[in-house]
Design a protein around this motif. Sequence first.
Motif, PDB file in Angstrom:
ATOM      1  N   TYR A 140      27.273  35.819  31.589  1.00  0.00           N
ATOM      2  CA  TYR A 140      28.303  35.456  30.377  1.00  0.00           C
ATOM      3  C   TYR A 140      29.492  36.179  30.279  1.00  0.00           C
ATOM      4  N   ARG A 141      30.469  35.222  30.076  1.00  0.00           N
ATOM      5  CA  ARG A 141      31.757  35.747  30.048  1.00  0.00           C
ATOM      6  C   ARG A 141      32.545  35.226  28.846  1.00  0.00           C
ATOM      7  N   LYS A 142      33.166  35.958  27.880  1.00  0.00           N
ATOM      8  CA  LYS A 142      33.599  35.512  26.735  1.00  0.00           C
ATOM      9  C   LYS A 142      35.090  35.136  27.128  1.00  0.00           C
ATOM     10  N   ARG A 143      35.613  35.382  28.004  1.00  0.00           N
ATOM     11  CA  ARG A 143      37.042  35.157  27.938  1.00  0.00           C
ATOM     12  C   ARG A 143      37.520  34.884  29.683  1.00  0.00           C
ATOM     13  N   ASP A 144      38.632  34.386  29.839  1.00  0.00           N
ATOM     14  CA  ASP A 144      39.042  34.267  31.196  1.00  0.00           C
ATOM     15  C   ASP A 144      39.282  35.702  32.155  1.00  0.00           C
ATOM     16  N   SER A 145      39.019  35.752  33.213  1.00  0.00           N
ATOM     17  CA  SER A 145      39.302  37.055  33.868  1.00  0.00           C
ATOM     18  C   SER A 145      39.483  36.558  35.406  1.00  0.00           C
ATOM     19  N   LYS A 146      39.495  37.819  36.316  1.00  0.00           N
ATOM     20  CA  LYS A 146      39.546  37.621  37.574  1.00  0.00           C
ATOM     21  C   LYS A 146      38.436  36.799  38.027  1.00  0.00           C
ATOM     22  N   TYR A 150      38.188  33.498  40.256  1.00  0.00           N
ATOM     23  CA  TYR A 150      37.985  33.642  41.600  1.00  0.00           C
ATOM     24  C   TYR A 150      36.284  33.858  41.900  1.00  0.00           C
ATOM     25  N   TYR A 151      35.660  33.400  40.888  1.00  0.00           N
ATOM     26  CA  TYR A 151      34.067  33.725  41.235  1.00  0.00           C
ATOM     27  C   TYR A 151      33.376  33.598  42.388  1.00  0.00           C
ATOM     28  N   ARG A 152      34.072  32.569  43.313  1.00  0.00           N
ATOM     29  CA  ARG A 152      33.522  32.068  44.501  1.00  0.00           C
ATOM     30  C   ARG A 152      33.497  33.282  45.278  1.00  0.00           C
ATOM     31  N   ARG A 153      34.455  34.292  45.277  1.00  0.00           N
ATOM     32  CA  ARG A 153      34.591  35.409  46.075  1.00  0.00           C
ATOM     33  C   ARG A 153      33.718  36.455  45.706  1.00  0.00           C
TER      34      ARG A 153
END
Length: 170
Positions: A140-146, A150-153
């Motif tokens: 779970y992520r509350k905000r935008d981040s790297k 770029y989650y595919r990486r």
Amino acid sequence: MKDFERLRQECLSEIAALGIKTGTVREWVINTRARSRWGQCRLEPDGTYTIQIAESLLTDDRISEKACKETIIHELLHTCKGCMKHQGRWKANAVMMNCRYGYNIKRVTSGKEKGVENYKPERMTVKYVFTCGGCGATIYRKRDSKFTKYYRRYGCTRCGATDWRKKTVN
Ligand SMILES: [Zn+2]
Ligand SMILES: [Zn+2]
């Protein structure tokens, strides 16, 4: 949706029936914001108290009336003289309520003990849910981040797969 007025009245009379004297509650606040606690009691400068109750206690049908009342009583017991801490008379009164009515009023109560597994009080603030295609792990992520960009990486820490399903919640 539970009937908060009725539950509150029941709690007050159950406490009074044991001869426990509670303080004056100036205001009851149903807290709609995502919080990690079920209730809170604050002593005001004029000696009265403000009690906050998490809205989910009333709206979440997985949480029983009894579990909801346990939080109301927990906070009401803080309004007794010298009972702001979870010790001494507060503890003695909680034990008395537990013995008499079969409650399980404690210092801290987890989501699981309210009958809700994996309770996430902050679920409303989650922006993204990533599910691993390899093992089903969720992030779970509350905000935008790297990571959200770029989650595919990124490999899954559990199974090593780089196969994320991204879901935007809000
Ligand atoms: Zn407390
Ligand atoms: Zn995985």
